[in-house]
Design an enzyme around this catalytic site. Sequence first.
Site, PDB file in Angstrom:
ATOM      1  N   ARG A 184       6.965  -2.419  -5.761  1.00  0.00           N
ATOM      2  CA  ARG A 184       6.203  -1.315  -5.170  1.00  0.00           C
ATOM      3  C   ARG A 184       6.602  -1.085  -3.707  1.00  0.00           C
ATOM      4  O   ARG A 184       6.680   0.058  -3.248  1.00  0.00           O
ATOM      5  CB  ARG A 184       4.709  -1.625  -5.269  1.00  0.00           C
ATOM      6  CG  ARG A 184       3.843  -0.511  -4.742  1.00  0.00           C
ATOM      7  CD  ARG A 184       2.393  -0.756  -5.129  1.00  0.00           C
ATOM      8  NE  ARG A 184       1.554   0.359  -4.745  1.00  0.00           N
ATOM      9  CZ  ARG A 184       0.492   0.245  -3.941  1.00  0.00           C
ATOM     10  NH1 ARG A 184       0.157  -0.932  -3.442  1.00  0.00           N
ATOM     11  NH2 ARG A 184      -0.223   1.304  -3.641  1.00  0.00           N
ATOM     12  N   HIS A 191       7.708   2.456  -2.143  1.00  0.00           N
ATOM     13  CA  HIS A 191       7.045   3.094  -0.993  1.00  0.00           C
ATOM     14  C   HIS A 191       7.998   3.263   0.179  1.00  0.00           C
ATOM     15  O   HIS A 191       7.823   4.177   0.990  1.00  0.00           O
ATOM     16  CB  HIS A 191       5.795   2.298  -0.589  1.00  0.00           C
ATOM     17  CG  HIS A 191       4.639   2.548  -1.506  1.00  0.00           C
ATOM     18  ND1 HIS A 191       3.330   2.389  -1.115  1.00  0.00           N
ATOM     19  CD2 HIS A 191       4.596   2.970  -2.795  1.00  0.00           C
ATOM     20  CE1 HIS A 191       2.523   2.697  -2.137  1.00  0.00           C
ATOM     21  NE2 HIS A 191       3.270   3.041  -3.164  1.00  0.00           N
ATOM     22  N   ASN A 215      -0.956   2.264   1.722  1.00  0.00           N
ATOM     23  CA  ASN A 215      -0.313   0.979   1.988  1.00  0.00           C
ATOM     24  C   ASN A 215      -1.244  -0.081   2.554  1.00  0.00           C
ATOM     25  O   ASN A 215      -1.130  -1.267   2.212  1.00  0.00           O
ATOM     26  CB  ASN A 215       0.853   1.172   2.972  1.00  0.00           C
ATOM     27  CG  ASN A 215       1.997   1.972   2.370  1.00  0.00           C
ATOM     28  OD1 ASN A 215       2.106   2.056   1.150  1.00  0.00           O
ATOM     29  ND2 ASN A 215       2.817   2.561   3.204  1.00  0.00           N
ATOM     30  N   HIS A 268       4.299   0.047 -13.678  1.00  0.00           N
ATOM     31  CA  HIS A 268       2.912  -0.418 -13.829  1.00  0.00           C
ATOM     32  C   HIS A 268       2.726  -1.318 -15.052  1.00  0.00           C
ATOM     33  O   HIS A 268       1.613  -1.554 -15.479  1.00  0.00           O
ATOM     34  CB  HIS A 268       1.945   0.769 -13.873  1.00  0.00           C
ATOM     35  CG  HIS A 268       1.837   1.496 -12.559  1.00  0.00           C
ATOM     36  ND1 HIS A 268       1.138   2.669 -12.409  1.00  0.00           N
ATOM     37  CD2 HIS A 268       2.345   1.201 -11.323  1.00  0.00           C
ATOM     38  CE1 HIS A 268       1.221   3.069 -11.140  1.00  0.00           C
ATOM     39  NE2 HIS A 268       1.949   2.204 -10.474  1.00  0.00           N
TER      40      HIS A 268
HETATM   41  C1  HEM Z   1       3.655   8.018 -10.337  1.00  0.00           C
HETATM   42  C2  HEM Z   1       2.805   7.901  -9.349  1.00  0.00           C
HETATM   43  C3  HEM Z   1       2.208   6.579  -8.934  1.00  0.00           C
HETATM   44  C4  HEM Z   1       0.914   6.393  -8.578  1.00  0.00           C
HETATM   45  C5  HEM Z   1      -0.185   7.444  -8.527  1.00  0.00           C
HETATM   46  C6  HEM Z   1       0.767   4.985  -8.289  1.00  0.00           C
HETATM   47  C7  HEM Z   1      -0.401   4.402  -7.871  1.00  0.00           C
HETATM   48  C8  HEM Z   1      -0.609   3.048  -7.755  1.00  0.00           C
HETATM   49  C9  HEM Z   1      -1.855   2.442  -7.393  1.00  0.00           C
HETATM   50  C10 HEM Z   1      -3.151   3.190  -7.067  1.00  0.00           C
HETATM   51  C11 HEM Z   1      -1.682   1.096  -7.406  1.00  0.00           C
HETATM   52  C12 HEM Z   1      -2.722   0.029  -7.084  1.00  0.00           C
HETATM   53  C13 HEM Z   1      -2.714  -0.216  -5.575  1.00  0.00           C
HETATM   54  C14 HEM Z   1      -3.912  -0.983  -5.107  1.00  0.00           C
HETATM   55  O1  HEM Z   1      -4.933  -0.953  -5.797  1.00  0.00           O
HETATM   56  O2  HEM Z   1      -3.843  -1.648  -4.050  1.00  0.00           O
HETATM   57  C15 HEM Z   1      -0.313   0.844  -7.787  1.00  0.00           C
HETATM   58  C16 HEM Z   1       0.248  -0.403  -7.943  1.00  0.00           C
HETATM   59  C17 HEM Z   1       1.570  -0.607  -8.265  1.00  0.00           C
HETATM   60  N1  HEM Z   1       2.553   0.353  -8.330  1.00  0.00           N
HETATM   61 FE1  HEM Z   1       2.247   2.335  -8.434  1.00  0.00          FE
HETATM   62  N2  HEM Z   1       1.969   4.361  -8.475  1.00  0.00           N
HETATM   63  C18 HEM Z   1       2.879   5.293  -8.847  1.00  0.00           C
HETATM   64  C19 HEM Z   1       4.232   5.062  -9.070  1.00  0.00           C
HETATM   65  C20 HEM Z   1       4.836   3.835  -8.943  1.00  0.00           C
HETATM   66  C21 HEM Z   1       6.262   3.634  -8.970  1.00  0.00           C
HETATM   67  C22 HEM Z   1       7.300   4.756  -9.086  1.00  0.00           C
HETATM   68  C23 HEM Z   1       6.474   2.293  -8.849  1.00  0.00           C
HETATM   69  C24 HEM Z   1       7.766   1.541  -8.793  1.00  0.00           C
HETATM   70  C25 HEM Z   1       8.908   1.960  -9.276  1.00  0.00           C
HETATM   71  C26 HEM Z   1       5.182   1.670  -8.762  1.00  0.00           C
HETATM   72  C27 HEM Z   1       4.957   0.318  -8.728  1.00  0.00           C
HETATM   73  C28 HEM Z   1       3.721  -0.265  -8.637  1.00  0.00           C
HETATM   74  C29 HEM Z   1       3.485  -1.685  -8.827  1.00  0.00           C
HETATM   75  C30 HEM Z   1       4.524  -2.694  -9.275  1.00  0.00           C
HETATM   76  C31 HEM Z   1       2.133  -1.918  -8.565  1.00  0.00           C
HETATM   77  C32 HEM Z   1       1.402  -3.261  -8.546  1.00  0.00           C
HETATM   78  C33 HEM Z   1       1.595  -3.891  -7.164  1.00  0.00           C
HETATM   79  C34 HEM Z   1       0.977  -5.253  -6.947  1.00  0.00           C
HETATM   80  O3  HEM Z   1       0.379  -5.830  -7.854  1.00  0.00           O
HETATM   81  O4  HEM Z   1       1.116  -5.746  -5.802  1.00  0.00           O
HETATM   82  N3  HEM Z   1       4.222   2.636  -8.799  1.00  0.00           N
HETATM   83  N4  HEM Z   1       0.325   2.055  -7.973  1.00  0.00           N
END
Ligand code: HEM
Length: 340
Positions: A75, A79, A107, A206
């Site tokens: 992630r 970002h 972030n 995800h």
């Molecule tokens: C398509 C639109 C996307 C939205 C709306 C989105 C939104 C989110 C949100 C809300 C979270 C949880 C953050 C938190 O609660 O602190 C999250 C976690 C995450 N996102 Fe996304 N995301 C998107 C695309 C992506 C993309 C493109 C990637 C990587 C290629 C990605 C990788 C991740 C990962 C791996 C997590 C878990 C991180 C952790 O456990 O530390 N996301 N995302």
Amino acid sequence: MAHKLFSYIAFITFFLVFFHFSTSVVSQYPYGGYSYGQLDYRFYDRSCPRLLNMVRYGVWAAYRNDTRIAASLLRLHFHDCFVNGCDGSVLLDDTEDMKGEKNALPNRNSVRGYEVIDNIKADVERFCPTTVSCVDILTLAAREAVAMAGGPSWPVLLGRRDGISASQQAANEQLPSPFEPLDNITAKFTAKGLDLKDVVVLSGAHTIGYAQCFTFKRRLFNFKGSGQPDPTLDASTLSNLQTMCPNADSSNTNLAPLDSASTYRFDNMYYTNLVNNVGLLESDQALARDPKTTPMVNSYSANSYLFWNDFGTSMAKLGNLGILTGNQGQIRNKCGAVNL
Ligand code: HEM
Ligand SMILES: *[C@@H]1O[C@H](CO)[C@@H](O)[C@H](O)[C@H]1NC(C)=O
Ligand SMILES: *[C@@H]1O[C@H](CO)[C@@H](O)[C@H](O)[C@H]1NC(C)=O
């Protein structure tokens, strides 16, 4: 004599065959050939031959201590690339004259993994001082993290340079939100040079990691002001999530797995969850509902090989967005600050 001649011919043949194969392997890279602009797969081969080992070791050490770090590094890379291109801007701390990305809404208290990159960078500086950019380390670390979580690997071009500024405002405006409709998210991706397929494929990230309750809680208690849960969530998933995220502000930062079926495994369960209506974020579940994306969700759910392959392709695209090369930017000494 004949014997000598034979071994001579065998020797030459070996090299011809060897070079033939080594060049054809290189030209088989599906992402625009051997190099991309001034990027190169072998950019640090001479200047920092052990780079990959150091990145792998750093990711592995962090992963051994904290399995979630794989998701966090992936992630972090996303970002970085999505705001001002892949330039390590997300790694910069705020200064008196610059509000950086670390404290932007998507972030702050959410993105993790900065110390892992800082530690790898410190290691790399010891062996190859002022040679390897923070952004290249982050790009490689994201790939290693996915592989460590059991996912695919893909070739990463190298030679990106670190940016000298970061923008909190750009991060707030440009990163996707889980509360916006698919068309808005898609517009944010196309503004970067990615397309609808990349939205679906990269959302497959995800399949690992966690989300805080506030990012999906309105689905559990008061969906779109109805006073009722999201009617599309199945009953047992709903009650599990309500237990993890009770209806009070105090639960906002509790964590729930994005893919409860296999939280730490990089597989295609994310898509299967969407097919089964148990996607966690509204923005995830929307991919299974929109007729433009339903077929892709179904095919990734049915075919993990297809997902892996396409994920590598889209990650390589993501990793080449808005990069600095040549003598643009700089090679930061420390990832958290621009060089003086
Ligand atoms: C398509 C639109 C996307 C939205 C709306 C989105 C939104 C989110 C949100 C809300 C979270 C949880 C953050 C938190 O609660 O602190 C999250 C976690 C995450 N996102 Fe996304 N995301 C998107 C695309 C992506 C993309 C493109 C990637 C990587 C290629 C990605 C990788 C991740 C990962 C791996 C997590 C878990 C991180 C952790 O456990 O530390 N996301 N995302
Ligand atoms: C181990 O992981 C935890 C988070 O789970 C983190 O707070 C801690 O700093 C990590 N320790 C090391 C040595 O990386
Ligand atoms: C989606 O985009 C439209 C057009 O830019 C905007 O008016 C609307 O507020 C956005 N919706 C959300 C929920 O962000």
